[in-house]
Motif scaffolding. Structure first.
Motif, PDB file in Angstrom:
ATOM      1  N   MET A   1       1.402  -0.860   0.160  1.00 15.22           N
ATOM      2  CA  MET A   1      -0.457  -0.035   0.123  1.00 15.22           C
ATOM      3  C   MET A   1       1.010   0.520  -0.251  1.00 15.22           C
ATOM      4  N   LYS A   2       0.694   2.088  -0.832  1.00 17.67           N
ATOM      5  CA  LYS A   2       1.413   3.470  -1.055  1.00 17.67           C
ATOM      6  C   LYS A   2       2.210   3.857   0.170  1.00 17.67           C
ATOM      7  N   SER A   3       1.056   4.501   0.713  1.00 20.70           N
ATOM      8  CA  SER A   3       0.979   5.469   2.170  1.00 20.70           C
ATOM      9  C   SER A   3       0.033   4.899   3.393  1.00 20.70           C
ATOM     10  N   TRP A   4      -1.245   4.911   2.449  1.00 18.93           N
ATOM     11  CA  TRP A   4      -2.471   5.082   3.802  1.00 18.93           C
ATOM     12  C   TRP A   4      -2.734   3.187   4.861  1.00 18.93           C
ATOM     13  N   LYS A   5      -2.538   3.648   5.683  1.00 19.25           N
ATOM     14  CA  LYS A   5      -2.290   2.320   6.376  1.00 19.25           C
ATOM     15  C   LYS A   5      -3.714   2.756   7.723  1.00 19.25           C
ATOM     16  N   PRO A   6      -4.773   2.053   7.273  1.00 16.80           N
ATOM     17  CA  PRO A   6      -6.004   2.446   7.854  1.00 16.80           C
ATOM     18  C   PRO A   6      -5.600   1.625   9.762  1.00 16.80           C
ATOM     19  N   ASN A   7      -6.676   2.522  10.739  1.00 17.68           N
ATOM     20  CA  ASN A   7      -7.297   1.578  11.616  1.00 17.68           C
ATOM     21  C   ASN A   7      -7.840   1.039  11.772  1.00 17.68           C
ATOM     22  N   VAL A   8      -8.173  -0.199  12.258  1.00 12.93           N
ATOM     23  CA  VAL A   8      -9.681  -0.720  11.645  1.00 12.93           C
ATOM     24  C   VAL A   8      -9.734  -2.010  12.920  1.00 12.93           C
ATOM     25  N   PHE A   9     -10.732  -1.500  13.444  1.00 13.30           N
ATOM     26  CA  PHE A   9     -11.254  -2.525  14.350  1.00 13.30           C
ATOM     27  C   PHE A   9     -12.314  -3.270  14.254  1.00 13.30           C
ATOM     28  N   PHE A  10     -13.016  -2.824  13.689  1.00 15.41           N
ATOM     29  CA  PHE A  10     -14.691  -3.337  13.614  1.00 15.41           C
ATOM     30  C   PHE A  10     -16.012  -3.077  11.822  1.00 15.41           C
ATOM     31  N   ALA A  11     -16.484  -3.851  11.932  1.00 15.92           N
ATOM     32  CA  ALA A  11     -16.774  -3.840  10.557  1.00 15.92           C
ATOM     33  C   ALA A  11     -17.613  -2.717   9.587  1.00 15.92           C
ATOM     34  N   SER A  12     -17.593  -1.650  10.954  1.00 23.06           N
ATOM     35  CA  SER A  12     -18.952  -1.140  10.729  1.00 23.06           C
ATOM     36  C   SER A  12     -18.016   0.208  10.660  1.00 23.06           C
ATOM     37  N   GLN A  13     -16.634   0.436  10.765  1.00 21.76           N
ATOM     38  CA  GLN A  13     -15.723   1.794  10.215  1.00 21.76           C
ATOM     39  C   GLN A  13     -15.374   1.264   8.649  1.00 21.76           C
ATOM     40  N   ILE A  14     -16.150   0.285   7.950  1.00 24.50           N
ATOM     41  CA  ILE A  14     -15.383   0.411   6.782  1.00 24.50           C
ATOM     42  C   ILE A  14     -16.360   0.424   5.766  1.00 24.50           C
ATOM     43  N   PRO A  15     -16.401   0.842   4.292  1.00 27.88           N
ATOM     44  CA  PRO A  15     -17.267   1.473   3.816  1.00 27.88           C
ATOM     45  C   PRO A  15     -18.058   0.662   3.167  1.00 27.88           C
ATOM     46  N   GLY A  16     -19.049   0.556   2.895  1.00 22.46           N
ATOM     47  CA  GLY A  16     -20.049  -0.986   2.406  1.00 22.46           C
ATOM     48  C   GLY A  16     -21.514  -0.543   2.661  1.00 22.46           C
ATOM     49  N   TRP A  17     -21.699  -1.590   2.080  1.00 19.97           N
ATOM     50  CA  TRP A  17     -23.506  -1.826   1.888  1.00 19.97           C
ATOM     51  C   TRP A  17     -24.283  -2.450   2.646  1.00 19.97           C
ATOM     52  N   THR A  18     -23.474  -3.724   3.271  1.00 20.98           N
ATOM     53  CA  THR A  18     -23.833  -4.610   4.272  1.00 20.98           C
ATOM     54  C   THR A  18     -23.994  -4.206   5.295  1.00 20.98           C
ATOM     55  N   GLN A  19     -25.053  -4.007   6.695  1.00 24.75           N
ATOM     56  CA  GLN A  19     -25.837  -3.528   7.655  1.00 24.75           C
ATOM     57  C   GLN A  19     -25.090  -4.625   9.299  1.00 24.75           C
ATOM     58  N   LYS A  20     -25.249  -3.931  10.364  1.00 23.74           N
ATOM     59  CA  LYS A  20     -24.924  -4.836  11.567  1.00 23.74           C
ATOM     60  C   LYS A  20     -25.816  -5.631  11.937  1.00 23.74           C
ATOM     61  N   LYS A  21     -27.313  -5.584  11.489  1.00 23.28           N
ATOM     62  CA  LYS A  21     -28.276  -6.479  11.360  1.00 23.28           C
ATOM     63  C   LYS A  21     -27.989  -7.811  10.843  1.00 23.28           C
ATOM     64  N   GLN A  22     -27.525  -7.381   9.953  1.00 16.86           N
ATOM     65  CA  GLN A  22     -27.049  -8.613   8.925  1.00 16.86           C
ATOM     66  C   GLN A  22     -25.875  -9.533   9.778  1.00 16.86           C
ATOM     67  N   HIS A  23     -25.136  -8.519  10.287  1.00 16.35           N
ATOM     68  CA  HIS A  23     -23.745  -9.495  10.426  1.00 16.35           C
ATOM     69  C   HIS A  23     -24.305 -10.711  11.527  1.00 16.35           C
ATOM     70  N   LYS A  24     -25.103  -9.618  11.881  1.00 14.68           N
ATOM     71  CA  LYS A  24     -25.541 -10.720  13.144  1.00 14.68           C
ATOM     72  C   LYS A  24     -25.770 -12.711  12.870  1.00 14.68           C
ATOM     73  N   HIS A  25     -26.605 -12.841  11.675  1.00 22.57           N
ATOM     74  CA  HIS A  25     -26.795 -13.682  11.413  1.00 22.57           C
ATOM     75  C   HIS A  25     -25.938 -14.389  10.859  1.00 22.57           C
ATOM     76  N   TYR A  26     -24.423 -13.969  10.371  1.00 22.40           N
ATOM     77  CA  TYR A  26     -23.316 -14.809   9.924  1.00 22.40           C
ATOM     78  C   TYR A  26     -22.955 -15.837  11.060  1.00 22.40           C
ATOM     79  N   GLU A  27     -23.103 -15.529  12.348  1.00 24.87           N
ATOM     80  CA  GLU A  27     -22.966 -16.422  13.428  1.00 24.87           C
ATOM     81  C   GLU A  27     -23.760 -17.336  12.927  1.00 24.87           C
ATOM     82  N   ASP A  28     -24.997 -17.230  12.808  1.00 24.11           N
ATOM     83  CA  ASP A  28     -25.769 -18.434  12.965  1.00 24.11           C
ATOM     84  C   ASP A  28     -26.146 -19.592  12.826  1.00 24.11           C
TER      85      ASP A  28
END
Length: 207
Positions: A1-28
């Motif tokens: 990566m050229k010079s951008w190093k993000p500091n990520v801890f949660f999916a909710s920080q990441i750009p995208g269209w899926t929602q936290k309530k959907q992610h809860k079903h992944y574990e099931d």
């Protein structure tokens, strides 16, 4: 990566269209998988859904990804710093100025996940190119589908994965009539079990 190093801890920080309530079903769904599951994601975006799946997968899992990695910078700016803590205005300008592309952004983000090692392979190609690979015939335990939303594309994927125990995806919504039509049609002509969870998240369990 050229010079951008993000500091990520949660999916909710990441750009995208899926929602936290959907992610809860992944574990099931993961709880229904065998001890050493092989999971395929088709269409990972910038890594929001990928991060959420890695959160719940066991350390014995194998995760594989297919994406054409052609999302433009203009799509990234739709989210912006007001909705995310990951990307600031300054970083957005840097991404544009340095021409940091979709794949580089994804790699920089997802490498921050503590279970990044579960990702065994990333096919940087569109679905037609992937179909010509030997790996196309691999047997999967779960397929997450968030690719092209056109009816024919979704129908073809569902037919391809008819022997996969669990197929799921995003965007079961009237504005994505191709997804709705393909999923409903597949459900009617097979003995599968269809579920619509949290609005747009759909699951098909092949029996």
């Amino acid at each position: 990566m050229k010079s951008w190093k993000p500091n990520v801890f949660f999916a909710s920080q990441i750009p995208g269209w899926t929602q936290k309530k959907q992610h809860k079903h992944y574990e099931d769904l993961v709880n229904l998988l065998p001890k050493n599951p092989k999971v395929l994601e088709i269409g990972c975006g910038w890594g929001k859904s990928t991060w959420a799946w890695l959160d719940v997968l066991p350390d014995t899992a194998e995760y594989h990804i297919v994406d054409h990695f052609k999302l433009p910078y203009s799509r990234l700016t739709l989210f912006g710093p007001r909705r995310l803590s990951l990307i600031t205005y300054k970083q957005l300008k840097r991404i544009r100025k340095q021409k940091i592309d979709h794949r580089e952004i994804f790699d920089a983000i997802i490498k921050q996940h503590p279970k990044h090692h579960l990702i065994k392979k990333v096919w940087h190609m569109d679905n037609n190119q992937w179909k010509s690979c030997e790996d196309y015939t691999t047997e999967w335990d779960l397929v997450y589908l968030d690719d092209d939303h056109e009816y024919l594309t979704v129908s073809n994927w569902l037919e391809r994965f008819k022997n996969v125990p669990i197929i799921c995806g995003d965007d079961y919504h009237p504005k994505h009539v191709g997804v709705v039509s393909a999923v409903d049609e597949y459900d009617k002509k097979t003995e599968s079990i269809k579920q619509i969870l949290s609005g747009n998240f759909w699951v098909i369990k092949n029996t």
